[in-house]
Scaffold this motif. Structure first.
Motif, mmCIF file in Angstrom:
data_model
loop_
_atom_site.group_PDB
_atom_site.id
_atom_site.type_symbol
_atom_site.label_atom_id
_atom_site.label_comp_id
_atom_site.label_asym_id
_atom_site.label_seq_id
_atom_site.Cartn_x
_atom_site.Cartn_y
_atom_site.Cartn_z
ATOM 1 N N GLN A 154 0.835 -1.210 0.000
ATOM 2 C CA GLN A 154 0.000 0.000 0.000
ATOM 3 C C GLN A 154 0.864 1.252 0.000
ATOM 4 O O GLN A 154 0.594 2.226 -0.695
ATOM 5 N N LYS A 157 2.280 2.214 -3.393
ATOM 6 C CA LYS A 157 1.251 2.818 -4.248
ATOM 7 C C LYS A 157 0.983 4.257 -3.801
ATOM 8 O O LYS A 157 0.797 5.155 -4.629
ATOM 9 N N GLU B 178 -7.374 7.969 -7.336
ATOM 10 C CA GLU B 178 -7.621 6.650 -7.933
ATOM 11 C C GLU B 178 -6.630 5.614 -7.406
ATOM 12 O O GLU B 178 -7.011 4.489 -7.062
ATOM 13 N N LEU B 179 -5.350 5.986 -7.342
ATOM 14 C CA LEU B 179 -4.318 5.058 -6.866
ATOM 15 C C LEU B 179 -4.542 4.713 -5.393
ATOM 16 O O LEU B 179 -4.339 3.574 -4.979
ATOM 17 N N CYS B 180 -4.968 5.693 -4.605
ATOM 18 C CA CYS B 180 -5.297 5.421 -3.197
ATOM 19 C C CYS B 180 -6.431 4.410 -3.090
ATOM 20 O O CYS B 180 -6.331 3.416 -2.373
ATOM 21 N N LEU B 181 -7.501 4.687 -3.839
ATOM 22 C CA LEU B 181 -8.685 3.826 -3.749
ATOM 23 C C LEU B 181 -8.380 2.388 -4.175
ATOM 24 O O LEU B 181 -8.923 1.442 -3.622
ATOM 25 N N GLU B 182 -7.488 2.234 -5.158
ATOM 26 C CA GLU B 182 -7.085 0.884 -5.590
ATOM 27 C C GLU B 182 -6.530 0.056 -4.433
ATOM 28 O O GLU B 182 -6.607 -1.163 -4.430
ATOM 29 N N GLU B 183 -5.917 0.751 -3.463
ATOM 30 C CA GLU B 183 -5.325 0.058 -2.307
ATOM 31 C C GLU B 183 -6.221 0.148 -1.072
ATOM 32 O O GLU B 183 -5.775 -0.159 0.044
ATOM 33 N N SER B 230 -1.395 0.442 -13.815
ATOM 34 C CA SER B 230 -2.055 -0.488 -14.733
ATOM 35 C C SER B 230 -2.711 0.221 -15.918
ATOM 36 O O SER B 230 -2.723 -0.299 -17.025
ATOM 37 N N LYS B 231 -3.219 1.440 -15.705
ATOM 38 C CA LYS B 231 -3.897 2.152 -16.794
ATOM 39 C C LYS B 231 -2.892 2.701 -17.803
ATOM 40 O O LYS B 231 -1.917 3.351 -17.424
ATOM 41 N N HIS B 234 -2.115 6.428 -17.570
ATOM 42 C CA HIS B 234 -1.290 6.779 -16.415
ATOM 43 C C HIS B 234 0.188 6.481 -16.696
ATOM 44 O O HIS B 234 1.066 7.256 -16.325
#
Lengths: 253, 253
Positions: A154, A157, B178-183, B230-231, B234
């Motif tokens: 985490q 990221k 977005e990167l925060c929410l992914e984790e 991954s995008k 990005h």
């Protein structure tokens, strides 16, 4: 009372030292670093040393050095019982050599000579033992109101996210300055807008806060803008960011 | 005392109305707009009208409408002697149809319901007559401490610069979220960093303030970051911005 040793004499070391020195729950015991001159600024509140063999016993050793020397510095602490914690967003917990490992990562950009209010800075902690995590939590809470338990994956990221909102954003500010200077205008003109843009997302999601020609798919304005840009990389960036914003908001149009 | 009419009922109209209503030097006389419901919020301090044929005589008519209807709205003011000024960053002075033309462009992002301190907002003024410029200067100074005389070409470039530091920056905040929410992490973690990044360039140039793996040309960290994305867009953005930062700071490495 937690006894703390800081290893390192850079920006982050200084900011942590200032915060720990003020915290009632912390005994800021020693700062250790190679650079004798840099060490002097830490002499007011604790002992200083440039000898990695004379590190005092402590509850937590906070390593605030460059990423690529963390494991090397941590080796000097192999015989210590206290928690050895690094402060990096990008480095795994496992980079710490001693057995009692931890991470103490303040998510902020630190500038030499610029005071920061530590109480609002998120501190991300991690440890390989439950007891050590508790200790790091007490330490973090002594200087900040925002303490998060975050694992190494985490944190990586999060560090990447920080690159986007800090490093890359700052580069966009630089383009703004460049465009102003091309017209003989002061960068001061953009400063209130920069602050307000940052302030807006403190209470609103960036998705909601998005405005501009790309969000409206205002092709005419975007074409006008592209005509005004001369640098190739600015044009590429303008197109790429506009396209991305357009796609993100496409469903609303 | 300057007598002012505002044309338009949107966000900017509301913020200007609030600021003018408080200014001692200003008689906030009338707000004109098509939207009757939106007009109601302006009724406290002045008369309102949804009839463009009943606009009162004033010293300055401030047009706060969408860019593409500025010339149309300005046509309703053809017989007026006062200054007809639009408030857009992107539109030329010449878009105003009446002879006494002006621009009154506050360089800020305005959010519905979010108060702003007008005194710090740069107001960029322009006019085709010296006397009108003086009047606009008095009007601008009545609500802001930062008044700039800027011509249409400069203003267009400034507006473009604003897109970079506001619209594009906000999009980068969105990637951070977005990167925060992914984790499973909260965007709150990034908020103090976002504020500090903006605050830093208030007193330091973006060039000096630049930090991060790209500035250090830390290839290992950049490769690690790219693995985490991954995008496709990005990844492209990360590469492009890193390359640009690297080039900008190449000489220091």
């Amino acid at each position: 009372m937690l006894k703390i040793v800081i290893l390192g004499t850079g920006n982050l070391a200084k900011h942590l030292y200032n915060a720990f020195s003020k915290a009632k729950e912390v005994n800021m015991a020693q700062v250790v670093g190679r650079n004798l001159e840099a060490l002097q600024q830490f002499s007011e509140h604790c002992i200083i040393s440039n000898d990695f063999e004379t590190i005092v016993d402590a509850d937590v050793y906070v390593i605030a050095v460059k990423d690529d020397v963390i494991d090397e510095v941590s080796k000097h602490l192999s015989n210590k019982k206290g928690i050895v914690a690094h402060t990096s967003g990008a480095i795994s917990l496992s980079a710490i050599q001693p057995t009692n490992k931890g991470v103490f990562y303040p998510l902020q950009t630190f500038t030499k000579g610029k005071a920061v209010d530590f109480s609002t800075i998120p501190i991300c902690i991690e440890a390989n033992e439950e007891k050590s995590l508790e200790t790091l939590k007490i330490l973090a809470t002594s200087i900040s109101e925002n303490v998060y338990h975050i694992d190494s994956e985490q944190r990586k990221k999060l560090h990447l996210a920080a690159v986007f909102v800090n490093n890359f954003t700052n580069y966009l500010y630089g383009i703004g300055e460049e465009l102003c200077l091309e017209e003989g205008l002061s960068f001061d003109l953009l400063k209130p807008l920069i602050m307000e843009t940052a302030d807006k997302v403190q209470t609103m999601s960036p998705y909601e806060a998005q405005t501009g020609p790309a969000r409206r798919n205002d092709i005419k304005s975007m074409e006008e803008h592209l005509k005004l840009l001369s640098k190739k990389e600015h044009i590429t960036l303008y197109k790429l960011l506009s396209q991305a914003i357009k796609q993100t908001h496409e469903k609303e149009l």
